[in-house]
Motif scaffolding. Sequence first.
Motif, PDB file in Angstrom:
ATOM      1  N   PRO A  64       0.940  -1.180  -0.114  1.00 28.07           N
ATOM      2  CA  PRO A  64       0.067  -0.031   0.037  1.00 28.07           C
ATOM      3  C   PRO A  64       0.819   1.283  -0.081  1.00 28.07           C
ATOM      4  CG  PRO A  64      -1.058  -1.584   1.566  1.00 28.07           C
ATOM      5  CD  PRO A  64       0.360  -2.260   0.995  1.00 28.07           C
ATOM      6  N   HIS A  65       1.970   1.221   0.683  1.00 26.64           N
ATOM      7  CA  HIS A  65       2.852   2.499   0.604  1.00 26.64           C
ATOM      8  C   HIS A  65       3.375   2.775  -0.838  1.00 26.64           C
ATOM      9  CE1 HIS A  65       5.588   5.521   2.733  1.00 26.64           C
ATOM     10  NE2 HIS A  65       5.917   5.244   1.689  1.00 26.64           N
ATOM     11  N   VAL A  66       3.908   1.759  -1.575  1.00 23.84           N
ATOM     12  CA  VAL A  66       4.162   1.948  -2.776  1.00 23.84           C
ATOM     13  C   VAL A  66       3.256   2.579  -3.846  1.00 23.84           C
ATOM     14  CG1 VAL A  66       5.274   0.977  -4.822  1.00 23.84           C
ATOM     15  CG2 VAL A  66       6.105   0.305  -2.650  1.00 23.84           C
ATOM     16  N   VAL A  67       2.011   1.760  -3.634  1.00 22.91           N
ATOM     17  CA  VAL A  67       0.849   2.358  -4.217  1.00 22.91           C
ATOM     18  C   VAL A  67       0.385   3.887  -4.003  1.00 22.91           C
ATOM     19  CG1 VAL A  67      -1.655   2.014  -4.746  1.00 22.91           C
ATOM     20  CG2 VAL A  67      -0.209  -0.052  -4.461  1.00 22.91           C
ATOM     21  N   ALA A  68       0.333   4.175  -2.996  1.00 16.95           N
ATOM     22  CA  ALA A  68       0.425   5.491  -2.232  1.00 16.95           C
ATOM     23  C   ALA A  68       1.302   6.432  -3.108  1.00 16.95           C
ATOM     24  CB  ALA A  68       0.394   5.714  -1.027  1.00 16.95           C
ATOM     25  N   SER A  69       2.702   5.944  -3.095  1.00 17.61           N
ATOM     26  CA  SER A  69       3.435   6.958  -3.780  1.00 17.61           C
ATOM     27  C   SER A  69       3.168   7.007  -5.286  1.00 17.61           C
ATOM     28  CB  SER A  69       5.050   6.355  -3.652  1.00 17.61           C
ATOM     29  OG  SER A  69       5.167   6.204  -2.276  1.00 17.61           O
ATOM     30  N   THR A 103      -3.032   9.234  -0.306  1.00 17.38           N
ATOM     31  CA  THR A 103      -1.771   9.612  -0.638  1.00 17.38           C
ATOM     32  C   THR A 103      -0.971   9.895   0.748  1.00 17.38           C
ATOM     33  OG1 THR A 103      -2.337  11.748  -1.017  1.00 17.38           O
ATOM     34  CG2 THR A 103      -1.824  10.368  -2.837  1.00 17.38           C
ATOM     35  N   ILE A 132       0.420   8.352   3.307  1.00 17.63           N
ATOM     36  CA  ILE A 132       1.642   7.880   3.786  1.00 17.63           C
ATOM     37  C   ILE A 132       2.637   7.902   2.490  1.00 17.63           C
ATOM     38  CG2 ILE A 132       0.572   6.164   5.209  1.00 17.63           C
ATOM     39  CD1 ILE A 132       0.558   4.047   2.774  1.00 17.63           C
ATOM     40  N   ALA A 133       2.443   8.516   1.608  1.00 18.97           N
ATOM     41  CA  ALA A 133       3.545   8.660   0.526  1.00 18.97           C
ATOM     42  C   ALA A 133       4.385   9.778   1.012  1.00 18.97           C
ATOM     43  CB  ALA A 133       3.022   9.106  -0.890  1.00 18.97           C
ATOM     44  N   GLY A 144       6.065   9.684   3.586  1.00 24.60           N
ATOM     45  CA  GLY A 144       6.775   9.088   4.372  1.00 24.60           C
ATOM     46  C   GLY A 144       8.114   9.267   3.946  1.00 24.60           C
TER      47      GLY A 144
END
Lengths: 276, 276
Positions: A181-186, A211, A213-214, A216
């Motif tokens: 999910p982090h990569v997808v949000a990015s 978005t 967490i993107a 981070g």
Amino acid sequence: MTIEKVLVVGTGLIGTSVALALRETDVEVHLSDVDAEAADLARELGAGREWTGGEVDLAVIAVPPHLVGERLAELQKQEVARVYTDVASVKAEPIADAERLGCDLVSYVPGHPLAGRERSGPAAARADLFSGRPWALCPGSGTGADAVRLVRELVSLCGAKAVTVAADEHDSAVALVSHAPHVVASAVAASLAGGGDVALSLSGQGLRDVTRIAAGNPVLWQRILAGNAVAVAGLLDRIADELAAAASALRSGDLAEVADLLWRGVEGHSRIPANR
Amino acid sequence: MTIEKVLVVGTGLIGTSVALALRETDVEVHLSDVDAEAADLARELGAGREWTGGEVDLAVIAVPPHLVGERLAELQKQEVARVYTDVASVKAEPIADAERLGCDLVSYVPGHPLAGRERSGPAAARADLFSGRPWALCPGSGTGADAVRLVRELVSLCGAKAVTVAADEHDSAVALVSHAPHVVASAVAASLAGGGDVALSLSGQGLRDVTRIAAGNPVLWQRILAGNAVAVAGLLDRIADELAAAASALRSGDLAEVADLLWRGVEGHSRIPANR
């Protein structure tokens, strides 16, 4: 055996938050960090005192995942603590490193508090960061029962809930609920780079949530993702396939296929504990 | 010309919220819905009175995007209002429908309040739903200046901020900031269907935020996406390519490429107005 004296190694967001949580109890907290400024700041925030040697009950290794094994080996060589734990977001890699470096695995309880913020560093730390949060513990067959009991006490002192899970299962799980999910949000956030100001002025809470967490720290996150690469890559491929299929269905006017993805999304969303 | 009497056609989440917002002013609000239960509930919630005929200043057409043109044609035929607006999430499709059905385009101001909730229906409506939110207005070359002024007054009475934008530009913009992110959130949420209970027990606020909008009504959303299919499909393909490239980079250990995506995500995230 109970926790009276703790050494926190690495005073970033997680280490300093553990220290602050322990400072609200009777535990004596010592701090160390290779970055003297980070350690000084954590001390100024009241997270504990400077580490000057002497044995502690528990050393909490709060450094990036790829450095955990190395740091554990050093601390065990110096006989700093009776029990050791870490807080890295992946577990198989640090355990493999510890084995390779000949660490004592009886006194090492791999751990991972499921808590975080977009900001990093000691200034972002909070005593209640772990309150009510799950905290994964991944003892192996050789881990000592006393060591596990002591680390469970740490989890409890931090207000978190211990979840015992095998290291491999942990890594698959966090790939699913956190890393992919982090990569997808990015990727969604990165797509905004090409948008005009008017487009961005129409953005709302939905986009902010997707978005969030993107924001981070990329330096930390590239290490986390690298430490769980195969599991995360498999999930990203599946999600990429879903999106490509949705694009194709939209172009061909196949509303039933689009609706199917949306309904599966509703179902998956309802599986997240707090949404039930 | 000022707004004294409004007819809200369609008492779902948006229509009823508009009605509730207007009820906090001096405006007389009438309600109609093909679903008598929804209209009754909206009335019981204090959103206005039953529509029994007579001319109003403004008709707010709050029906799904693919029904806007049809409803506008009916209302204009009955000479229900002096000015008409709609609240659909896409704008080119309803305008094309209105043209095709021979509607009077002078008195029709296409609109779209950028506000919503995961729950739908009148029971989820709130008078402050639009407070501080952007509200897109897409007048064409033939739209009357008086009509635009009246609809701007509606936006202002609802506490929102009018953003004037061409219909095509609006649709590209919402594809970017709302529609594509919705499908991506659904794909992440759908991926959870295969996860075990332990995995789900490790989920945190990050996952809840990424997937929150995936709980939205699939019946409504398939219509929204179908009305903006080409723009959304293009974005989904680009995001799918990003994810597949990230998966490939993770497998080959190319951390620089993974970091590049994460950094572009940080940059894109910072472009969202409230995050600046």
